[in-house]
Scaffold this active site. Sequence first.
Site, PDB file in Angstrom:
ATOM      1  CB  SER A   1       2.637   5.849 -33.056  1.00 34.16           C
ATOM      2  OG  SER A   1       1.502   5.335 -32.430  1.00 34.16           O
TER       3      SER A   1
ATOM      4  CG  ASP B   1       4.762  -1.739 -31.703  1.00 32.31           C
ATOM      5  OD1 ASP B   1       3.725  -1.862 -31.009  1.00 32.31           O
ATOM      6  OD2 ASP B   1       4.896  -0.867 -32.576  1.00 32.31           O
TER       7      ASP B   1
ATOM      8  CG  HIS C   1       3.583   1.711 -29.909  1.00 26.84           C
ATOM      9  ND1 HIS C   1       3.588   1.444 -31.254  1.00 26.84           N
ATOM     10  CD2 HIS C   1       3.013   2.939 -29.784  1.00 26.84           C
ATOM     11  CE1 HIS C   1       3.038   2.462 -31.913  1.00 26.84           C
ATOM     12  NE2 HIS C   1       2.689   3.383 -31.036  1.00 26.84           N
ATOM     13  CG  ASP C   2       6.715   4.504 -25.423  1.00 27.55           C
ATOM     14  OD1 ASP C   2       6.035   5.131 -26.245  1.00 27.55           O
ATOM     15  OD2 ASP C   2       6.600   4.632 -24.191  1.00 27.55           O
TER      16      ASP C   2
END
Lengths: 380, 205
Positions: free
Chosen positions: A155, A319, A352-353
């Site tokens: 990220s 994501d 996304h995690d």
Amino acid sequence: MDASRDIVIPKEFEFGSDDDVLVLESGRPFGPITVRYETYGTLDKAASNAVLLLHAFSGDAHAAGYLSGEESRPGWWDSMVGPGKPFDTDRYFVICSNVLGGCRGTTGPGSIDPASGAPYGLSFPVVTIGDMVNVQERLVTRLGIKRLLAVAGGSMGGMQALQWTVSYPARVASAIILATTARPSAQAIAFNAVGRNAIMSDPRWRGGAYYGHEPPARGLAIARMVGHITYLSDASMHAKFGRRLQERDEFGFDFSDQFEVESYLEYKGGTFVDRFDANSYIYLSKAIDYFDLEGKYGSLERAFANAVSKFLVVSYTSDWLYPSYQSKEIVVALMRQEKDVSYTEIDSPFGHDSFLIETERQGRMISSFLQTAQRGEEER
Amino acid sequence: MTDDRITNRFSYDEIARLVAPGSHVLDLGCGSGDLLDLLRRTRGVTGRGVDIQEEMIRACLEKGISVFQGDLDEGLKEYRSQSYDYVILNETLQMIHDPVYLMNEMLRVGKRVIVNFPNFGYVVNRLQLAWLGQMPVNRTLPYEWYDTPNIHFCTRRDFVRLCDSIGAIIEAAVDLRRNRRVAGIFANFAATDCCFVLRKQESRV
């Protein structure tokens, strides 16, 4: 106290009070700067086994281990960093520092401005991903490391890793780039904007000068809720919460009803305000929005023209904040520049995690990649 | 050297012989990277692989081979023309949705293309089809028709005709029956697998 725990002692490094001030990307000279960092493992004699971890938006220097015997949870990437883990501290000297503009020990808007004796607030300069990397470069140099074996991050950490390969190409042997983008999309910027708006609309924000008063906790909590939604996925939210209600089985037809997902977001927002500064939220989210390697260098290919690192780029199917196509753009630009790059798209439901969750799958690839990079350095 | 006779795969040593030392290679459908690894060790090539499966990406990284996870059916549009000395398509052609499109893309990206495939014209396949009246299932074509990755079979002769029609010049051919060479004139009958080195015909102005 658990005696088996590895207790990590955070360190601090200061610079920029005299002639070594940092000139920010905006052109403004800035200092002094304190950098909070942690290290794990041992730097070898040739200083050739250093790996710099770059944390994401709400992360900090505390990547692994425990700060005390009482700490309930280890550092944010403890599953990836330690003896025998992908970032193997028996082999590598691992460094992680808090970013410039943050609120976890490195100078940021909540720090005291030595000129006024009061917290900076909005007089803190707008900083960029490039500025964060320039601060890290000072730290790495201070630690006696000429060339990093690897930079790695997901990220916002991935943005810093990319920036390292562009700003200091000869000092980075390899780069591990997870769940990131070379330029956030309008959609990603939009969510950050909502977060900033939530904070700035909280009357307690006081134009950023809330230090010494009640902080804008509600605004920050809402910002965090919005952010958190972007880190999950439809599938992961469905699996985790579904449409279940918290504490009751049927609708009460009043507003005390809460879906489980609501109470989860409340909880996440509520705990966040205890450890994060609202102004840092504003500054760091702006740094993310400003990040644009393509815009800055004319094209992505041109941005990477001087890069000489080996790259491993990883994206995750679910994501939607920084979707796979954005990672592929990075990979394609590198390939067209004849750079050494590997790319994998991990099929994962965690949004996304995923880069914080898919430890096992990404870990095996990262471990191999690092070993290859180390062999390459030995043959160099 | 690997002993390819114990497996069904096309002899990697035969492919390696077709590759000039020190060249730059793109291996499409590279699997676990064994061929690239062999080419690197015996031919000193640089290069990269492409595969669609995560396990294969992992296996390549374990060997220190650079690899891209991607779908060959999407073509090679991101690759510069003539940017590789060889583009290799090893035992994959028959799995591609649009083989002509991919062949043209390979000829654009590679100065040479090395492609191999199982020869549907191999005598045992013909006999199974003609005498038993059923789709060939044997050592070189081990799949039942309803459960096979192979969607585009061709014979050696079909492939040569295709090369002619898309302007690909055949520079070399290696025909194998279970990884032993067979003579060219009988190849469409006797070879289980065929391998060709191709290049693009200079466009006539």
